[in-house]
Design a protein around this motif. Structure first.
Motif, mmCIF file in Angstrom:
data_model
loop_
_atom_site.group_PDB
_atom_site.id
_atom_site.type_symbol
_atom_site.label_atom_id
_atom_site.label_comp_id
_atom_site.label_asym_id
_atom_site.label_seq_id
_atom_site.Cartn_x
_atom_site.Cartn_y
_atom_site.Cartn_z
ATOM 1 N N ILE A 110 0.625 -1.264 -0.063
ATOM 2 C CA ILE A 110 0.009 0.081 -0.003
ATOM 3 C C ILE A 110 0.897 1.304 0.195
ATOM 4 C CG2 ILE A 110 -1.826 1.127 1.194
ATOM 5 C CD1 ILE A 110 -2.506 -1.437 2.449
ATOM 6 N N ASP A 111 0.783 2.273 -1.017
ATOM 7 C CA ASP A 111 1.515 3.156 -1.137
ATOM 8 C C ASP A 111 0.757 4.292 -0.894
ATOM 9 O OD1 ASP A 111 -0.028 3.332 -3.300
ATOM 10 O OD2 ASP A 111 1.591 3.942 -4.843
ATOM 11 N N SER A 112 1.201 5.595 -0.757
ATOM 12 C CA SER A 112 0.499 6.772 -0.209
ATOM 13 C C SER A 112 -0.668 7.086 -0.961
ATOM 14 C CB SER A 112 1.500 8.040 -0.037
ATOM 15 O OG SER A 112 2.129 8.528 -1.264
ATOM 16 N N ASP A 113 -0.611 7.045 -2.324
ATOM 17 C CA ASP A 113 -1.759 7.341 -3.382
ATOM 18 C C ASP A 113 -2.678 6.286 -3.100
ATOM 19 O OD1 ASP A 113 -0.329 9.483 -4.453
ATOM 20 O OD2 ASP A 113 -0.089 8.448 -6.292
ATOM 21 N N ALA A 114 -2.600 4.873 -2.822
ATOM 22 C CA ALA A 114 -3.637 4.146 -2.743
ATOM 23 C C ALA A 114 -4.300 4.455 -1.487
ATOM 24 C CB ALA A 114 -2.976 2.597 -2.582
ATOM 25 N N ALA A 115 -3.321 4.676 -0.200
ATOM 26 C CA ALA A 115 -4.252 4.801 0.863
ATOM 27 C C ALA A 115 -4.988 6.187 0.836
ATOM 28 C CB ALA A 115 -3.054 4.887 2.002
ATOM 29 N N ASP A 116 -4.508 7.123 0.252
ATOM 30 C CA ASP A 116 -5.519 8.625 0.222
ATOM 31 C C ASP A 116 -6.600 8.133 -0.571
ATOM 32 O OD1 ASP A 116 -3.652 9.979 1.700
ATOM 33 O OD2 ASP A 116 -2.639 10.764 -0.007
ATOM 34 N N LYS A 117 -6.571 7.363 -1.622
ATOM 35 C CA LYS A 117 -7.806 7.084 -2.566
ATOM 36 C C LYS A 117 -8.782 6.264 -1.585
ATOM 37 C CE LYS A 117 -7.663 3.696 -5.523
ATOM 38 N NZ LYS A 117 -7.326 2.845 -6.744
ATOM 39 N N ALA A 118 -8.143 5.371 -0.887
ATOM 40 C CA ALA A 118 -9.034 4.530 0.031
ATOM 41 C C ALA A 118 -9.673 5.364 0.925
ATOM 42 C CB ALA A 118 -8.243 3.367 0.641
ATOM 43 N N ALA A 119 -9.009 6.272 1.655
ATOM 44 C CA ALA A 119 -9.502 7.075 2.690
ATOM 45 C C ALA A 119 -10.568 7.875 2.382
ATOM 46 C CB ALA A 119 -8.422 7.853 3.415
ATOM 47 N N HIS A 120 -10.605 8.429 1.289
ATOM 48 C CA HIS A 120 -11.770 9.372 0.833
ATOM 49 C C HIS A 120 -12.859 8.525 0.401
ATOM 50 C CE1 HIS A 120 -13.753 11.314 -2.532
ATOM 51 N NE2 HIS A 120 -13.659 12.210 -1.878
ATOM 52 N N PHE A 121 -12.500 7.353 -0.273
ATOM 53 C CA PHE A 121 -13.689 6.137 -0.752
ATOM 54 C C PHE A 121 -14.264 5.821 0.375
ATOM 55 C CE2 PHE A 121 -14.817 1.984 -2.070
ATOM 56 C CZ PHE A 121 -15.908 2.448 -3.024
ATOM 57 N N ILE A 122 -13.706 5.429 1.661
ATOM 58 C CA ILE A 122 -14.369 4.841 2.898
ATOM 59 C C ILE A 122 -15.257 5.946 3.603
ATOM 60 C CG2 ILE A 122 -13.818 4.158 5.030
ATOM 61 C CD1 ILE A 122 -11.086 2.718 3.947
ATOM 62 N N MET A 123 -14.666 7.309 3.590
ATOM 63 C CA MET A 123 -15.464 8.381 3.932
ATOM 64 C C MET A 123 -16.741 8.728 3.300
ATOM 65 S SD MET A 123 -12.723 11.110 5.456
ATOM 66 C CE MET A 123 -14.137 12.237 6.232
ATOM 67 N N VAL A 124 -16.705 8.416 1.926
ATOM 68 C CA VAL A 124 -17.790 8.722 1.061
ATOM 69 C C VAL A 124 -18.880 7.542 1.195
ATOM 70 C CG1 VAL A 124 -18.777 8.754 -1.277
ATOM 71 C CG2 VAL A 124 -16.807 9.958 -0.586
ATOM 72 N N ALA A 125 -18.486 6.299 1.348
ATOM 73 C CA ALA A 125 -19.235 5.326 1.747
ATOM 74 C C ALA A 125 -19.837 4.951 2.892
ATOM 75 C CB ALA A 125 -18.476 3.849 1.568
ATOM 76 N N ASP A 126 -18.889 5.366 4.075
ATOM 77 C CA ASP A 126 -19.634 5.689 5.353
ATOM 78 C C ASP A 126 -20.603 6.755 5.423
ATOM 79 O OD1 ASP A 126 -19.835 5.232 8.218
ATOM 80 O OD2 ASP A 126 -18.271 6.929 8.569
ATOM 81 N N SER A 127 -20.643 7.772 4.666
ATOM 82 C CA SER A 127 -21.290 9.041 4.891
ATOM 83 C C SER A 127 -22.479 8.631 4.504
ATOM 84 C CB SER A 127 -20.981 10.239 3.940
ATOM 85 O OG SER A 127 -19.600 10.588 4.700
ATOM 86 N N PHE A 128 -22.796 7.704 3.365
ATOM 87 C CA PHE A 128 -24.128 7.272 2.918
ATOM 88 C C PHE A 128 -24.616 5.832 3.286
ATOM 89 C CE2 PHE A 128 -22.516 10.794 0.383
ATOM 90 C CZ PHE A 128 -23.347 11.719 0.626
ATOM 91 N N HIS A 129 -24.005 5.547 4.367
ATOM 92 C CA HIS A 129 -24.381 4.065 5.001
ATOM 93 C C HIS A 129 -24.152 2.981 3.901
ATOM 94 C CE1 HIS A 129 -25.878 7.076 7.698
ATOM 95 N NE2 HIS A 129 -27.068 7.443 6.916
ATOM 96 N N VAL A 130 -23.272 2.889 3.107
ATOM 97 C CA VAL A 130 -22.903 2.065 2.288
ATOM 98 C C VAL A 130 -21.838 0.899 2.772
ATOM 99 C CG1 VAL A 130 -22.224 1.183 -0.165
ATOM 100 C CG2 VAL A 130 -23.345 3.542 0.269
ATOM 101 N N PRO A 131 -22.298 -0.400 3.048
ATOM 102 C CA PRO A 131 -21.684 -1.286 3.550
ATOM 103 C C PRO A 131 -20.127 -1.336 2.797
ATOM 104 C CG PRO A 131 -23.547 -2.222 3.582
ATOM 105 C CD PRO A 131 -23.510 -0.965 2.774
ATOM 106 N N ILE A 132 -19.100 -1.722 3.613
ATOM 107 C CA ILE A 132 -17.800 -1.517 3.063
ATOM 108 C C ILE A 132 -17.462 -3.254 3.297
ATOM 109 C CG2 ILE A 132 -15.372 -0.907 3.231
ATOM 110 C CD1 ILE A 132 -16.400 1.525 4.439
ATOM 111 N N VAL A 133 -16.831 -3.754 2.308
ATOM 112 C CA VAL A 133 -16.185 -5.154 2.117
ATOM 113 C C VAL A 133 -14.877 -4.918 1.882
ATOM 114 C CG1 VAL A 133 -16.105 -7.553 0.998
ATOM 115 C CG2 VAL A 133 -18.345 -6.287 1.390
ATOM 116 N N PHE A 134 -13.870 -5.338 2.797
ATOM 117 C CA PHE A 134 -12.597 -5.312 2.733
ATOM 118 C C PHE A 134 -11.934 -6.742 2.262
ATOM 119 C CE2 PHE A 134 -13.557 -1.873 5.687
ATOM 120 C CZ PHE A 134 -12.445 -1.023 5.276
ATOM 121 N N LEU A 135 -11.059 -6.750 1.112
ATOM 122 C CA LEU A 135 -10.538 -7.947 0.666
ATOM 123 C C LEU A 135 -9.180 -7.714 0.586
ATOM 124 C CD1 LEU A 135 -12.734 -8.711 -2.381
ATOM 125 C CD2 LEU A 135 -13.142 -9.756 -0.202
ATOM 126 N N ALA A 136 -8.498 -8.460 1.733
ATOM 127 C CA ALA A 136 -6.799 -7.985 2.121
ATOM 128 C C ALA A 136 -6.034 -9.107 1.434
ATOM 129 C CB ALA A 136 -6.655 -8.006 3.462
#
Length: 499
Positions: free
Chosen positions: A327-353
């Motif tokens: 995970i590089d800085s760009d990937a983490a920044d992208k995911a952070a924004h995406f997670i906040m948007v999903a959370d804001s609108f109550h969309v469940p999040i599936v993490f595949l690690a």
């Protein structure tokens, strides 16, 4: 003379004024615009909205300047009301005048007041030279838009050159998309030439090859029509506001339970063998119709919108084909924004690690990988929406924490495949660091393979599952988690200071 006859002159005058506004920049400018393969502002709105649903406001704003360069109003997308504004490049290059600025504020105000999405279609030159006109408090439209953040979905499309104040709309939105003729910049090439002496084209300054790798714009499509279709598709995963839950598709056979034996062929048991995580998404989620967000930025993480058992979900998945999943800085920044948007609108999040941790190295440190990783960790651990996690093969160090692999972090469910490895570092890295011989290396690998069972023995995961059980395990857990929606939806209250 009847009352109806009394109205004729007045209504004729209204019709004439409306016709002037609808004519936009005139036939010659419209023809030039269409000649570039673009839709004009009104045609863009017609394509975006359900047929016959557009209700314009501020048609006569601007007087002789048709609609003051901004077509604004309300309509419906798949039956859901939305507010939409479209900059008209054929009218004074889509520049912002006093009336247009007021309409921009009104759009955001009504979106929040009515709890419906806001869509802005951009192609304009920023604020118009004042020429003695009074603009009032000019940034008020962005203030109103910022108030919408986390309350209603906000989407922007860059469909031509977008500069100055108008260009700021895009990065403030939840989701931004660009056509292949789009370009976005603080100031256009003439201003850059005057200020810095740099001679540069609009494409080189802010076209897709610049705006996508920089992360300013999320997605790109090859035509106006394709961009507008993608906006409709994006909104299909979201509720109209944070005061409601995402729409659920009617249950059908395709959305039901089924085993996923294909994953046994896709995912190698050997951590050193690479596979494309996109093929996993194709198998696990309903129909391969998932919609990837920012595919050209931070490619070591895939962020996508999908359906699981008919429910919209947000997917955050490591991509082994990029940096081996590190995970590089760009990937983490992208995911952070995406997670906040999903959370804001109550969309469940599936993490595949499936990652060996955060990307190490001097360049990665200079890019602030720890700060970006902390931002992603803060976003996911503060998320109040439903969270589900699967470790497919490995998740090491902080790379496991940002992917929601923390016990007792309020997940709905945590799963792992047998033999999934975790810890401070991989066996290979540990053996190299300790200069271990081959026998020791093999021993370390064997110990690593046992890690998932040791973790399961202390409830580090809810359950170890076979790859064949992946889809069914996630669906059943999600269906249980959905029962937590026993109260009226409300906007998320942010309590974490983002790193």
């Amino acid at each position: 003379m009847s009352n109806a006859q009394d109205w004729q002159d007045t209504l004729h005058d209204l019709s004439r004024r409306r016709q002037h506004a609808h004519s936009m920049g005139g036939e010659e400018r419209l023809a030039k615009h269409h000649g570039k393969g673009k839709l004009d502002a009104r045609a863009r709105i017609d394509h975006l909205l359900d047929p016959g649903t557009f209700q314009e406001f501020g048609t006569l704003v601007g007087g002789e300047i048709a609609a003051d360069g901004l077509v604004a109003g309300a309509g419906r997308i798949d039956g859901t009301p939305v507010m939409v504004g479209a900059e008209d490049f054929t009218t004074l290059a889509g520049s912002i005048g006093p009336g247009g600025n007021a309409k921009r504020y009104r759009l955001a105000e009504l979106a929040l007041r009515n709890k419906i999405p806001l869509v802005m279609l951009l192609e304009g030159a920023g604020f118009r030279a004042a020429g003695g006109e009074h603009y009032g408090r000019t940034p008020t439209d962005l203030i109103a838009q910022a108030r919408c953040s986390g309350k209603v979905p906000t989407i922007s499309a860059v469909l031509g050159p977008s500069a100055g104040h108008g260009a700021l709309v895009a990065p403030v939105c939840d989701f931004s998309i660009m056509s292949d003729q789009g370009a976005i910049f603080t100031a256009g090439p003439p201003v850059v030439k005057e200020a810095t002496g740099e001679d540069i084209s609009k494409e080189e300054l802010g076209g897709p090859t610049v705006a996508l790798p920089s992360g300013v714009i999320h997605n790109v499509a090859d035509s106006d029509e394709a961009v507008l279709d993608d906006i409709r598709r994006y909104l299909s995963y979201f509720p109209s506001s944070a005061w409601s839950y995402p729409p659920t598709r009617m249950y059908d056979e395709e959305a039901g339970l089924r085993s996923t034996p294909e994953l046994l062929d896709i995912i190698s048991r050997d951590n050193r063998n690479i596979y494309d995580m996109r093929t996993v998404l194709d198998v696990v989620f309903d129909e391969p119709d998932w919609f990837e967000i920012q595919p050209k930025f931070g490619q070591a993480i895939i962020c996508a919108l999908a359906h699981l058992g008919g429910y919209p979900v947000a997917v955050v998945a490591n991509q082994p084909t990029e940096l081996a999943g590190s995970i590089d800085s760009d990937a983490a920044d992208k995911a952070a924004h995406f997670i906040m948007v999903a959370d804001s609108f109550h969309v469940p999040i599936v993490f595949l690690a499936d990652n060996p941790g955060m990307l190490p190295g001097s360049q990665s440190e200079r890019n602030g990988v720890l700060r970006s990783g902390a931002r992603m960790f803060a976003a996911q651990t503060a998320a109040t929406t439903l969270k589900l996690h699967v470790t497919l093969r490995k998740a090491f160090g902080f790379g496991s924490m940002v992917m929601s692999l923390l016990g007792f972090d309020n997940q709905v469910a945590t799963f792992a495949y047998p033999g999934a490895t975790m810890g401070a570092m991989s066996a290979a890295a540990l053996s190299r660091a300790s200069h271990a011989d081959e026998d020791v290396t093999e021993t370390l690998k064997s110990m690593e393979l046992e890690a998932s069972y040791r973790s399961a023995g202390s409830l580090g995961f809810d359950e170890l599952i076979s790859p064949e059980e992946t889809r069914n395990s996630l669906i059943l857990a999600l269906q249980r988690g959905i029962f937590s929606r026993q109260e009226v939806a409300e906007p998320v209250s942010r309590t974490v200071i983002t790193p």
